[in-house]
Design an enzyme around this catalytic site. Structure first.
Site, PDB file in Angstrom:
ATOM      1  N   LYS A   5       0.841  -1.211   0.000  1.00 12.91           N
ATOM      2  CA  LYS A   5       0.000   0.000   0.000  1.00 12.91           C
ATOM      3  C   LYS A   5       0.871   1.255   0.000  1.00 12.91           C
ATOM      4  CE  LYS A   5      -1.635   1.693   4.041  1.00 12.91           C
ATOM      5  NZ  LYS A   5      -1.399   3.111   4.360  1.00 12.91           N
ATOM      6  N   ASN A   6       1.901   1.270   0.838  1.00 11.00           N
ATOM      7  CA  ASN A   6       2.688   2.499   1.002  1.00 11.00           C
ATOM      8  C   ASN A   6       3.698   2.732  -0.115  1.00 11.00           C
ATOM      9  OD1 ASN A   6       1.161   2.958   3.215  1.00 11.00           O
ATOM     10  ND2 ASN A   6       2.743   2.469   4.728  1.00 11.00           N
ATOM     11  N   CYS A  59      -4.547  12.271  12.086  1.00  6.22           N
ATOM     12  CA  CYS A  59      -5.317  11.048  12.346  1.00  6.22           C
ATOM     13  C   CYS A  59      -5.038  10.672  13.800  1.00  6.22           C
ATOM     14  CB  CYS A  59      -4.916   9.958  11.382  1.00  6.22           C
ATOM     15  SG  CYS A  59      -3.191   9.561  11.464  1.00  6.22           S
ATOM     16  N   ARG A 117       0.534  14.593  12.476  1.00  2.00           N
ATOM     17  CA  ARG A 117       0.957  14.385  11.081  1.00  2.00           C
ATOM     18  C   ARG A 117       1.277  15.709  10.367  1.00  2.00           C
ATOM     19  NH1 ARG A 117      -0.718   9.187   9.811  1.00  2.00           N
ATOM     20  NH2 ARG A 117       1.056   9.130   8.397  1.00  2.00           N
ATOM     21  N   ASP A 176       4.830   0.704  11.955  1.00  2.00           N
ATOM     22  CA  ASP A 176       3.593   0.101  11.433  1.00  2.00           C
ATOM     23  C   ASP A 176       3.411  -1.338  11.877  1.00  2.00           C
ATOM     24  OD1 ASP A 176       3.726   1.850   8.231  1.00  2.00           O
ATOM     25  OD2 ASP A 176       3.179   2.490  10.252  1.00  2.00           O
ATOM     26  N   ARG A 232      -8.605  -0.284   4.711  1.00  2.00           N
ATOM     27  CA  ARG A 232      -7.735   0.725   4.097  1.00  2.00           C
ATOM     28  C   ARG A 232      -6.406   0.090   3.681  1.00  2.00           C
ATOM     29  NH1 ARG A 232      -5.984   5.089   7.533  1.00  2.00           N
ATOM     30  NH2 ARG A 232      -4.804   5.430   5.646  1.00  2.00           N
TER      31      ARG A 232
HETATM   32  C1  EPZ Z   1       4.408   6.978   6.029  1.00  2.00           C
HETATM   33  O1  EPZ Z   1       3.664   8.061   6.557  1.00  2.00           O
HETATM   34  C2  EPZ Z   1       3.462   5.778   6.027  1.00  2.00           C
HETATM   35  N1  EPZ Z   1       2.287   6.080   5.213  1.00  2.00           N
HETATM   36  C3  EPZ Z   1       3.016   5.464   7.455  1.00  2.00           C
HETATM   37  O2  EPZ Z   1       2.235   4.275   7.398  1.00  2.00           O
HETATM   38  C4  EPZ Z   1       4.264   5.186   8.305  1.00  2.00           C
HETATM   39  O3  EPZ Z   1       3.866   4.945   9.643  1.00  2.00           O
HETATM   40  C5  EPZ Z   1       5.202   6.402   8.254  1.00  2.00           C
HETATM   41  O4  EPZ Z   1       5.541   6.678   6.875  1.00  2.00           O
HETATM   42  C6  EPZ Z   1       6.496   6.172   9.021  1.00  2.00           C
HETATM   43  O5  EPZ Z   1       7.134   5.032   8.503  1.00  2.00           O
HETATM   44  C7  EPZ Z   1       2.386   6.037   3.865  1.00  2.00           C
HETATM   45  O6  EPZ Z   1       3.438   5.770   3.308  1.00  2.00           O
HETATM   46  C8  EPZ Z   1       1.129   6.297   3.102  1.00  2.00           C
HETATM   47  P1  EPZ Z   1       6.514  10.362   8.000  1.00  2.00           P
HETATM   48  P2  EPZ Z   1       4.293   9.571   6.486  1.00  2.00           P
HETATM   49  O7  EPZ Z   1       6.434  11.632   7.260  1.00  2.00           O
HETATM   50  O8  EPZ Z   1       5.196   9.682   5.338  1.00  2.00           O
HETATM   51  C9  EPZ Z   1       7.096  13.595  11.330  1.00  2.00           C
HETATM   52  C10 EPZ Z   1       0.394   2.889   7.805  1.00  2.00           C
HETATM   53  O9  EPZ Z   1      -0.042   2.391   8.853  1.00  2.00           O
HETATM   54  N2  EPZ Z   1       6.944  14.569  10.244  1.00  2.00           N
HETATM   55  O10 EPZ Z   1       7.617   9.389   7.684  1.00  2.00           O
HETATM   56  O11 EPZ Z   1       3.166  10.506   6.599  1.00  2.00           O
HETATM   57  C11 EPZ Z   1       5.811  12.834  11.603  1.00  2.00           C
HETATM   58  O12 EPZ Z   1       4.975  13.582  12.487  1.00  2.00           O
HETATM   59  C12 EPZ Z   1       0.849   4.336   7.792  1.00  2.00           C
HETATM   60  O13 EPZ Z   1       0.520   2.288   6.708  1.00  2.00           O
HETATM   61  C13 EPZ Z   1       7.204  15.917  10.512  1.00  2.00           C
HETATM   62  O14 EPZ Z   1       7.539  16.280  11.624  1.00  2.00           O
HETATM   63  O15 EPZ Z   1       5.135   9.587   7.837  1.00  2.00           O
HETATM   64  C14 EPZ Z   1       6.323  11.567  12.229  1.00  2.00           C
HETATM   65  O16 EPZ Z   1       6.600  11.814  13.594  1.00  2.00           O
HETATM   66  C15 EPZ Z   1       0.637   5.031   9.140  1.00  2.00           C
HETATM   67  N3  EPZ Z   1       7.065  16.809   9.499  1.00  2.00           N
HETATM   68  C16 EPZ Z   1       7.646  11.312  11.498  1.00  2.00           C
HETATM   69  O17 EPZ Z   1       8.005  12.566  10.923  1.00  2.00           O
HETATM   70  C17 EPZ Z   1       6.702  16.439   8.231  1.00  2.00           C
HETATM   71  O18 EPZ Z   1       6.620  17.314   7.330  1.00  2.00           O
HETATM   72  C18 EPZ Z   1       7.564  10.289  10.390  1.00  2.00           C
HETATM   73  O19 EPZ Z   1       6.498  10.669   9.560  1.00  2.00           O
HETATM   74  C19 EPZ Z   1       6.447  15.070   7.980  1.00  2.00           C
HETATM   75  C20 EPZ Z   1       6.582  14.151   8.998  1.00  2.00           C
END
Ligand code: EPZ
Length: 420
Positions: free
Chosen positions: A22-23, A115, A120, A306, A398
């Site tokens: 999915k990701n 969420c 996020r 995850d 999802r």
């Molecule tokens: C991706 O989300 C995945 N989703 C998430 O999977 C996964 O948990 C996450 O990466 C971490 O591995 C998809 O790929 C669709 P991040 P993403 O930006 O990219 C902070 C699932 O269950 N951050 O890597 O949105 C954020 O708050 C989902 O399949 C900032 O601070 O996650 C978090 O603490 C849930 N500023 C950390 O970074 C930003 O601009 C990692 O988030 C962006 C993120």
């Protein structure tokens, strides 16, 4: 709303194939906006998030079809503004911002929702696009982005807890059509980012270093259509592997990538799970005596956030005190309270959950809150004696392709019904 009725206590046994990731699919679908030529993506899982992304692409003017795991997208002409309501509802949709801006020179994308697992933020996405010379404003819930022509630049994209997966995807996609060279430092190294880079390279993009913290993109005039087979879903594989171990079953997972699961397999081995890992298949064996572990979630190649909820459920079987520390998201323990309804003894201390395993678990009615928490509740229901009802299964749909069918194929007594 759909619900699962589970009669637990049955060890899983048999063989199931793992679906496409999915990701990986979500950013790859967004990347099809970068070309006016048709693209074909195979091994796409039949998930509500995928169909949602299809609706978003259609709202931008692209054609999108999904048939037997193959998606055809043709963004011949695209609008610069998507459907606010659609985009707002799915976090993953933020990754249309970079490709849309690169293709059109402007993009209006609604701020993604947060969420239950955390706020996020998208500050790193915006930082990266500004570094590529985009002008960005946030007005009336929209991110309004403009750029006559994106300019390559050197960007440090690390955040307070490390890299951003979709932030890296967004900037890498935007940089493929920028003028000059872009260097992304502290890039995410997840396999899904590597799969996206492979797709972009097959479209004619020039990308080096995907999978390492330093990605170098040399901008091209335009990209052409391409075909791509999506990598297997490592989190789906981790979920079923843990479900097999949690029910003391014997299950073989096929069409997967064990090399994408090194941290999960290492922790399962430490916990006493017996298994045979053979490249594209993983056989979980019964009879392991499960004991407590201490783990912190980390960016790849560390233990994936995850799979945190699913591991917590396995620890309910372990002798002793386990400690699971969530370092990526600020509130990703929603499943703990629901597991307590089944008899689990879990204390939350700041970013850590302390699990006292070995308690007698019995079935109850529980509520899913987010995608991976719902998977954990299903695993717990499979472990418990008696009847467990997991409500709000739309969370599960999802990210897991026909989970009830796959589990029934493994001998589980799971029925999908409508919540009364
Ligand atoms: C991706 O989300 C995945 N989703 C998430 O999977 C996964 O948990 C996450 O990466 C971490 O591995 C998809 O790929 C669709 P991040 P993403 O930006 O990219 C902070 C699932 O269950 N951050 O890597 O949105 C954020 O708050 C989902 O399949 C900032 O601070 O996650 C978090 O603490 C849930 N500023 C950390 O970074 C930003 O601009 C990692 O988030 C962006 C993120």
């Amino acid at each position: 709303m759909d619900t699962f009725i589970i009669q637990g206590g049955v060890p899983l046994h048999g063989e199931i194939p793992i679906s496409g990731a999915k990701n990986a699919v979500l950013p790859i679908l967004a990347a099809t906006l970068l070309t006016s030529e048709p693209c074909v993506i195979r091994r796409v899982p039949d998930l509500s998030d995928v169909h949602f992304m299809g609706k978003i692409l259609r709202s931008l003017g692209a054609s999108f079809t999904f048939e037997n795991g193959t998606v055809k997208v043709h963004a011949k002409r695209v609008r610069d503004k998507g459907d606010y309501d659609l985009i707002r509802k799915m976090r993953g949709s933020i990754c249309i911002l970079g490709p849309l801006l690169a293709r059109k020179g402007k993009a209006n994308v609604s701020m993604p929702g947060g969420c239950v697992i955390g706020t996020r933020p998208i500050d790193l996405h915006l930082k990266g696009l500004r570094a590529l010379s985009a002008k960005l404003d946030i007005k009336e819930g929209y991110i309004q982005a403009k750029s006559r022509k994106l300019q390559g630049n050197e960007i440090f994209l690390g955040g307070r807890v490390g890299p951003t997966v979709l932030g890296t995807a967004n900037i890498m996609m935007a940089a493929t059509l920028a003028e000059g060279v872009t260097i992304i430092e502290s890039a995410a190294c997840e396999p899904e980012v590597v799969d996206l880079a492979h797709f972009l390279i097959s479209m004619g993009a020039k990308i080096q270093g995907a999978g390492t913290p330093r990605i170098v993109v040399t901008g091209a005039e335009e990209l052409h259509g391409a075909e791509h087979d999506v990598i297997p879903d490592r989190i789906e594989a981790a979920t079923y592997a843990i479900a097999a171990a949690a029910t003391n079953g014997e299950v073989t997972l096929t069409d997967m990538r064990c090399d994408h699961l090194a941290a999960v397999l290492d922790k399962m081995r430490e916990a006493g799970v017996r298994f045979e890992a053979r490249g594209s298949s993983l056989k979980i064996l019964p009879g392991g005596e499960i004991h407590a572990v201490d783990v912190s979630t980390q960016p790849y190649t560390g233990f994936p956030t995850d799979a945190q909820a699913q591991l917590m459920t396995l620890m309910l079987r372990a002798q002793g005190l386990s400690i699971i520390t969530e370092r990526i998201f600020e509130s990703r323990f929603m499943h703990a309270n629901e597991l307590a309804r089944l008899g689990a003894d879990i204390a939350i201390e700041g970013p850590s959950a302390i699990i006292r395993g070995g308690k007698e678990l019995s079935g109850a009615e529980v509520m899913a809150s987010d995608l991976r928490a719902s998977a954990a509740l299903v695993i717990a229901g499979l472990m418990c004696s008696g009847r467990t009802q997991v409500n709000r299964i739309y969370h599960l749909d999802r990210g897991y392709e026909v989970m009830d069918k796959k589990l029934r194929k493994l001998g589980a007594r799971v029925k999908r019904t409508k919540e009364k």
